[in-house]
Design a protein around this motif. Structure first.
Motif, PDB file in Angstrom:
ATOM      1  N   ASP A 198      46.554  45.145  51.305  1.00 35.69           N
ATOM      2  CA  ASP A 198      47.874  44.738  50.994  1.00 35.69           C
ATOM      3  C   ASP A 198      48.126  44.573  49.393  1.00 35.69           C
ATOM      4  OD1 ASP A 198      48.684  44.648  53.675  1.00 35.69           O
ATOM      5  OD2 ASP A 198      47.858  42.942  53.948  1.00 35.69           O
ATOM      6  N   GLU A 199      49.200  44.841  48.898  1.00 32.96           N
ATOM      7  CA  GLU A 199      49.546  44.662  47.454  1.00 32.96           C
ATOM      8  C   GLU A 199      48.606  45.303  46.368  1.00 32.96           C
ATOM      9  OE1 GLU A 199      49.741  40.474  46.645  1.00 32.96           O
ATOM     10  OE2 GLU A 199      51.377  39.872  48.337  1.00 32.96           O
ATOM     11  N   SER A 200      47.901  46.428  46.809  1.00 30.80           N
ATOM     12  CA  SER A 200      46.984  46.999  46.155  1.00 30.80           C
ATOM     13  C   SER A 200      47.765  47.879  45.403  1.00 30.80           C
ATOM     14  CB  SER A 200      46.030  48.012  46.815  1.00 30.80           C
ATOM     15  OG  SER A 200      46.438  49.081  47.402  1.00 30.80           O
ATOM     16  N   PRO A 201      47.381  48.375  44.040  1.00 35.82           N
ATOM     17  CA  PRO A 201      48.142  49.357  43.268  1.00 35.82           C
ATOM     18  C   PRO A 201      47.648  50.806  43.508  1.00 35.82           C
ATOM     19  CG  PRO A 201      46.200  48.442  41.823  1.00 35.82           C
ATOM     20  CD  PRO A 201      46.348  48.000  43.302  1.00 35.82           C
ATOM     21  N   TRP A 202      46.780  51.132  44.242  1.00 37.11           N
ATOM     22  CA  TRP A 202      46.087  52.464  44.235  1.00 37.11           C
ATOM     23  C   TRP A 202      46.916  53.510  45.040  1.00 37.11           C
ATOM     24  CZ3 TRP A 202      43.146  51.084  41.233  1.00 37.11           C
ATOM     25  CH2 TRP A 202      42.418  49.789  41.138  1.00 37.11           C
ATOM     26  N   LEU A 226      39.652  47.122  40.955  1.00 44.86           N
ATOM     27  CA  LEU A 226      38.783  48.256  41.668  1.00 44.86           C
ATOM     28  C   LEU A 226      37.767  47.677  42.378  1.00 44.86           C
ATOM     29  CD1 LEU A 226      39.429  50.902  43.023  1.00 44.86           C
ATOM     30  CD2 LEU A 226      38.057  51.817  40.662  1.00 44.86           C
ATOM     31  N   LEU A 227      36.842  47.220  41.416  1.00 47.42           N
ATOM     32  CA  LEU A 227      35.619  46.536  41.936  1.00 47.42           C
ATOM     33  C   LEU A 227      35.688  45.562  42.959  1.00 47.42           C
ATOM     34  CD1 LEU A 227      33.522  46.177  38.542  1.00 47.42           C
ATOM     35  CD2 LEU A 227      33.190  48.002  40.382  1.00 47.42           C
ATOM     36  N   THR A 228      36.834  44.824  42.737  1.00 49.82           N
ATOM     37  CA  THR A 228      37.153  43.775  43.813  1.00 49.82           C
ATOM     38  C   THR A 228      37.457  44.150  44.993  1.00 49.82           C
ATOM     39  OG1 THR A 228      37.667  42.243  41.838  1.00 49.82           O
ATOM     40  CG2 THR A 228      38.303  41.671  44.241  1.00 49.82           C
ATOM     41  N   ALA A 239      40.084  33.538  36.817  1.00 50.58           N
ATOM     42  CA  ALA A 239      39.747  34.826  36.990  1.00 50.58           C
ATOM     43  C   ALA A 239      40.647  35.740  37.482  1.00 50.58           C
ATOM     44  CB  ALA A 239      38.184  34.719  37.839  1.00 50.58           C
ATOM     45  N   LYS A 240      41.533  35.303  38.467  1.00 51.84           N
ATOM     46  CA  LYS A 240      42.444  35.961  39.221  1.00 51.84           C
ATOM     47  C   LYS A 240      43.599  36.423  38.465  1.00 51.84           C
ATOM     48  CE  LYS A 240      41.367  33.802  43.747  1.00 51.84           C
ATOM     49  NZ  LYS A 240      41.625  32.776  44.550  1.00 51.84           N
ATOM     50  N   ARG A 241      43.890  35.693  36.997  1.00 51.56           N
ATOM     51  CA  ARG A 241      45.036  36.193  36.597  1.00 51.56           C
ATOM     52  C   ARG A 241      44.987  37.586  35.745  1.00 51.56           C
ATOM     53  NH1 ARG A 241      48.397  31.636  34.709  1.00 51.56           N
ATOM     54  NH2 ARG A 241      49.258  32.939  33.091  1.00 51.56           N
ATOM     55  N   ASP A 242      45.655  38.446  36.376  1.00 52.33           N
ATOM     56  CA  ASP A 242      45.916  39.773  35.882  1.00 52.33           C
ATOM     57  C   ASP A 242      44.593  40.489  35.304  1.00 52.33           C
ATOM     58  OD1 ASP A 242      48.603  39.444  36.294  1.00 52.33           O
ATOM     59  OD2 ASP A 242      49.081  38.525  34.088  1.00 52.33           O
ATOM     60  N   PRO A 243      43.626  40.656  36.342  1.00 48.10           N
ATOM     61  CA  PRO A 243      42.588  41.238  36.004  1.00 48.10           C
ATOM     62  C   PRO A 243      42.773  42.772  35.336  1.00 48.10           C
ATOM     63  CG  PRO A 243      42.578  41.089  38.307  1.00 48.10           C
ATOM     64  CD  PRO A 243      43.775  40.307  37.783  1.00 48.10           C
ATOM     65  N   SER A 244      41.979  43.368  34.644  1.00 42.32           N
ATOM     66  CA  SER A 244      41.954  44.732  34.358  1.00 42.32           C
ATOM     67  C   SER A 244      42.028  45.551  35.894  1.00 42.32           C
ATOM     68  CB  SER A 244      40.947  45.185  33.509  1.00 42.32           C
ATOM     69  OG  SER A 244      39.586  45.304  34.257  1.00 42.32           O
ATOM     70  N   LEU A 285      38.916  57.959  41.568  1.00 43.55           N
ATOM     71  CA  LEU A 285      37.861  56.817  41.825  1.00 43.55           C
ATOM     72  C   LEU A 285      36.798  56.873  41.043  1.00 43.55           C
ATOM     73  CD1 LEU A 285      37.434  54.582  43.873  1.00 43.55           C
ATOM     74  CD2 LEU A 285      36.470  56.298  45.283  1.00 43.55           C
ATOM     75  N   ALA A 286      35.954  58.316  41.015  1.00 45.03           N
ATOM     76  CA  ALA A 286      35.095  58.489  40.186  1.00 45.03           C
ATOM     77  C   ALA A 286      35.018  58.190  38.834  1.00 45.03           C
ATOM     78  CB  ALA A 286      34.542  59.890  40.339  1.00 45.03           C
ATOM     79  N   ASN A 287      35.966  58.497  38.312  1.00 45.37           N
ATOM     80  CA  ASN A 287      36.573  58.263  36.692  1.00 45.37           C
ATOM     81  C   ASN A 287      36.371  56.772  36.354  1.00 45.37           C
ATOM     82  OD1 ASN A 287      36.215  61.046  36.096  1.00 45.37           O
ATOM     83  ND2 ASN A 287      38.628  61.203  36.231  1.00 45.37           N
ATOM     84  N   ARG A 288      37.157  56.131  37.420  1.00 41.43           N
ATOM     85  CA  ARG A 288      37.208  54.428  37.011  1.00 41.43           C
ATOM     86  C   ARG A 288      35.846  53.812  37.121  1.00 41.43           C
ATOM     87  NH1 ARG A 288      42.305  53.079  36.387  1.00 41.43           N
ATOM     88  NH2 ARG A 288      44.239  54.750  36.805  1.00 41.43           N
TER      89      ARG A 288
END
Length: 422
Positions: free
Chosen positions: A298-302, A269-271, A259-264, A315-318
């Protein structure tokens, strides 16, 4: 000749020649081999995907060893869809497909849709593929059965449609302290084939029992993951001994890693939102505070989404596609746009299913075994196998400490007809 002893001997052989990334992956592969011998008992067959980021990680060696212990192995590096259709139709072999990244990889799979279709369809009993063949002056539609066990080895990732049907073993290049023995087919074959034959005999004796077995799933294994693991848990429950616990520990561990492998980005974002609410221990956050917290992870893409930081609109759109929307909520003495934790509950429960802790699974299974007088096998080797987690695997003779999967040869384990060590 008990199933638990045969599986334990199989584990010894697999571990002898292959450096597995974890004890759970080793056990999962052993159960997958056993399910290949009892394929007629199951409605589905999980794909075994041995994937690594780099070459020299033991993937091909794993397939070579599997070729000695699975029924009717078909080891191929490059094969045409037409040939594979006919081989599955004629023999229903156990497919061992190496270098699958060259024809099933994420960036190239669209060029081999016929092959990917067969791999996907063959997961379920009764699945067929249809192809047009020229007969004389006309074209005739021919139906090919697709159901067959399949192991794949490659670098990188595979399409989600394949991974969702797979038990993923994340192979790694062997570390200096990890030791295996050299694989020589002519030396390894006699002992491995003896275990293969014992396993085939055990599967034949237990086929009807396996057909009627519906194993209990650990918490968190539902839908497709449950389909993937059901045959392996059925094998474990029938074998008995330590295997019902061992199998569920492997299922929980590998499913969590999968489940941790390259999530969408949406699932990520939910995580991350769940992480923020948990760390802040609040029931609501303003949009501004939630975004700031996401950017600090840490290591977030945001902080860099196509060159821009995540903003309120983004954020609202996603979150909207998960039916999570901002609202006007009171924060201290002011009303601001923001999100309540209850707004996320439905999305979290659907897309971030809770996964049982491995220790909880083991405790639950131990209690059930204590309450049940029936034991399918003896647990003579179970404790020794778990030493894999704390000690490197050593053998009395010298072994290789370089990269790859080479080392010294040892004699195979042999048992008499009653399953005791000869």
């Amino acid at each position: 000749m008990t199933g638990v002893l045969i599986l334990d001997d199989l584990v010894v052989v697999l571990r002898r020649y292959v450096a597995f990334p974890s004890i759970e992956s080793l056990h999962a592969v052993a159960l997958w081999v056993a399910h290949c011998h009892a394929l007629d008992a199951f409605e589905s067959t999980p794909r075994l995907a041995a994937l690594s980021p780099e070459k020299g990680s033991g993937k091909t060696r794993l397939l070579e060893v599997l070729g000695l212990v699975v029924p009717d192995p078909l080891h191929a590096v490059n094969i045409s869809p037409a040939a594979l259709y006919r081989l599955v139709d004629d023999r229903q072999p156990t497919l061992l497909l190496d270098e699958c990244d060259t024809y099933l990889g994420v960036n190239i799979a669209k060029q081999h849709e016929d092959l990917r279709g067969l791999i996907n369809a063959g997961h379920r009993r009764g699945a067929t593929v249809y192809r047009g063949e020229v007969h004389g002056k006309g074209v005739k539609v021919v139906e090919f059965p697709a159901f067959a066990a399949c192991a794949l080895a490659g670098i990188g990732d595979l399409p989600d449609t394949i991974l969702d049907r797979s038990i993923v073993v994340a192979m790694k290049r062997r570390a200096p302290h990890e030791h295996v023995e050299p694989f020589r087919d002519r030396l390894a074959r006699p002992g491995a084939e003896a275990i293969r034959d014992r396993l085939a005999h055990w599967a034949e004796l237990n086929l009807e029992h396996l057909r009627s077995t519906y194993p209990e799933m650990p918490a968190g294994l539902t839908d497709r993951p449950a389909d993937v693991w059901e045959p392996l848990l059925a094998i474990a429950d029938t074998a008995g001994g330590h295997w019902p616990i061992t199998a569920r520990e492997a299922a929980v561990s590998l499913n969590t890693e999968r489940a941790k492998r390259d999530p969408s980005l949406g699932v990520l974002l939910l995580t991350d939102c769940r992480t923020v609410f948990s760390e802040r221990d609040v029931d609501r956050l303003s949009t501004h505070d939630l975004i700031d917290a996401l950017l600090e992870l840490d290591e977030s893409p945001w902080s860099d989404i196509r060159g821009k930081e995540l903003d309120a609109r983004g954020l609202a759109n996603r979150l909207r596609k998960y039916e999570v929307r901002p609202g006007d909520h009171r924060f201290d003495d002011a009303v601001k746009k923001g999100y309540r934790i209850e707004d996320f509950h439905d999305a979290w429960s659907r897309y971030l299913p809770a996964v049982a802790d491995v220790a909880d699974v083991a405790l639950s299974q131990s209690r059930k075994r204590a309450e049940s007088p029936e034991v399918h096998g003896e647990d003579e080797l179970g404790d020794d196998l778990h030493s894999f987690q704390s000690e490197p695997h050593h053998h009395p003779r010298a072994s290789s400490n370089g990269n790859g999967q080479q080392g010294q040869q040892a004699q195979p384990i042999e048992r008499d007809n009653e399953g005791a060590a000869a």
